[in-house]
Design a protein around this motif. Structure first.
Motif, PDB file in Angstrom:
ATOM      1  N   ALA A  37      27.655  -6.727  15.241  1.00  0.00           N
ATOM      2  CA  ALA A  37      27.707  -7.360  16.568  1.00  0.00           C
ATOM      3  C   ALA A  37      28.386  -6.441  17.579  1.00  0.00           C
ATOM      4  O   ALA A  37      29.315  -5.713  17.246  1.00  0.00           O
ATOM      5  N   MET A  38      27.911  -6.500  18.804  1.00  0.00           N
ATOM      6  CA  MET A  38      28.465  -5.674  19.879  1.00  0.00           C
ATOM      7  C   MET A  38      29.655  -6.391  20.518  1.00  0.00           C
ATOM      8  O   MET A  38      29.569  -6.943  21.611  1.00  0.00           O
ATOM      9  N   ALA A  39      30.766  -6.421  19.803  1.00  0.00           N
ATOM     10  CA  ALA A  39      31.998  -7.052  20.277  1.00  0.00           C
ATOM     11  C   ALA A  39      33.163  -6.370  19.574  1.00  0.00           C
ATOM     12  O   ALA A  39      32.997  -5.786  18.505  1.00  0.00           O
ATOM     13  N   GLY A  40      34.327  -6.438  20.177  1.00  0.00           N
ATOM     14  CA  GLY A  40      35.507  -5.828  19.567  1.00  0.00           C
ATOM     15  C   GLY A  40      35.955  -6.548  18.305  1.00  0.00           C
ATOM     16  O   GLY A  40      36.358  -5.932  17.330  1.00  0.00           O
ATOM     17  N   HIS A  41      35.884  -7.868  18.338  1.00  0.00           N
ATOM     18  CA  HIS A  41      36.254  -8.701  17.206  1.00  0.00           C
ATOM     19  C   HIS A  41      35.286  -9.883  17.157  1.00  0.00           C
ATOM     20  O   HIS A  41      34.795 -10.321  18.206  1.00  0.00           O
ATOM     21  N   THR A  42      35.054 -10.403  15.985  1.00  0.00           N
ATOM     22  CA  THR A  42      34.185 -11.561  15.830  1.00  0.00           C
ATOM     23  C   THR A  42      34.724 -12.473  14.740  1.00  0.00           C
ATOM     24  O   THR A  42      35.499 -12.054  13.889  1.00  0.00           O
ATOM     25  N   LEU A  43      34.289 -13.728  14.806  1.00  0.00           N
ATOM     26  CA  LEU A  43      34.511 -14.636  13.696  1.00  0.00           C
ATOM     27  C   LEU A  43      33.367 -14.363  12.723  1.00  0.00           C
ATOM     28  O   LEU A  43      32.196 -14.473  13.088  1.00  0.00           O
ATOM     29  N   ASN A  44      33.713 -13.976  11.521  1.00  0.00           N
ATOM     30  CA  ASN A  44      32.718 -13.587  10.531  1.00  0.00           C
ATOM     31  C   ASN A  44      32.647 -14.658   9.457  1.00  0.00           C
ATOM     32  O   ASN A  44      33.679 -15.129   8.972  1.00  0.00           O
ATOM     33  N   ILE A  45      31.429 -15.036   9.110  1.00  0.00           N
ATOM     34  CA  ILE A  45      31.210 -16.024   8.061  1.00  0.00           C
ATOM     35  C   ILE A  45      30.257 -15.420   7.047  1.00  0.00           C
ATOM     36  O   ILE A  45      29.175 -14.956   7.405  1.00  0.00           O
ATOM     37  N   ASP A  46      30.666 -15.424   5.802  1.00  0.00           N
ATOM     38  CA  ASP A  46      29.808 -14.996   4.704  1.00  0.00           C
ATOM     39  C   ASP A  46      29.479 -16.227   3.875  1.00  0.00           C
ATOM     40  O   ASP A  46      30.376 -16.846   3.293  1.00  0.00           O
ATOM     41  N   PHE A  47      28.213 -16.607   3.850  1.00  0.00           N
ATOM     42  CA  PHE A  47      27.729 -17.685   3.003  1.00  0.00           C
ATOM     43  C   PHE A  47      27.207 -17.012   1.738  1.00  0.00           C
ATOM     44  O   PHE A  47      26.394 -16.092   1.828  1.00  0.00           O
TER      45      PHE A  47
END
Length: 89
Positions: A37-47
């Protein structure tokens, strides 16, 4: 800023990866630097289904605003389910 806080929850559902559909057993949620993703930080979810190895994984990277909007949409969708229709899972 990375919090290094990681939440894991047992889940029941299905996900679709490169090899097709598979059962989901676990979700891992954390706020960190994204891979794509083109962002400095993200909420990441791994299913994932850890018993099937790393290929049985669907990864999601969301901006904080998108993650909050998704939570609100999930809550709204569940609140609209008529009594007796929602299955125990």
């Amino acid at each position: 800023m990375c919090t290094y806080t990681t939440e894991q929850v047992a889940i029941s559902g299905s996900g679709k990866g490169a090899a097709g559909w598979f059962a989901l057993q676990q979700a891992t949620v954390y706020y960190d630097h994204p891979v794509h993703a083109m962002a400095g930080h993200t909420l990441n979810i791994d299913f994932a289904d850890p018993s099937r190895g790393p290929a049985a994984r669907v990864a999601v990277e969301l901006t904080a605003d998108s993650a909050e909007a998704l939570v609100a949409a999930i809550r709204a969708a569940l609140a609209a389910v008529p009594p007796g229709v929602r299955e125990a899972g």
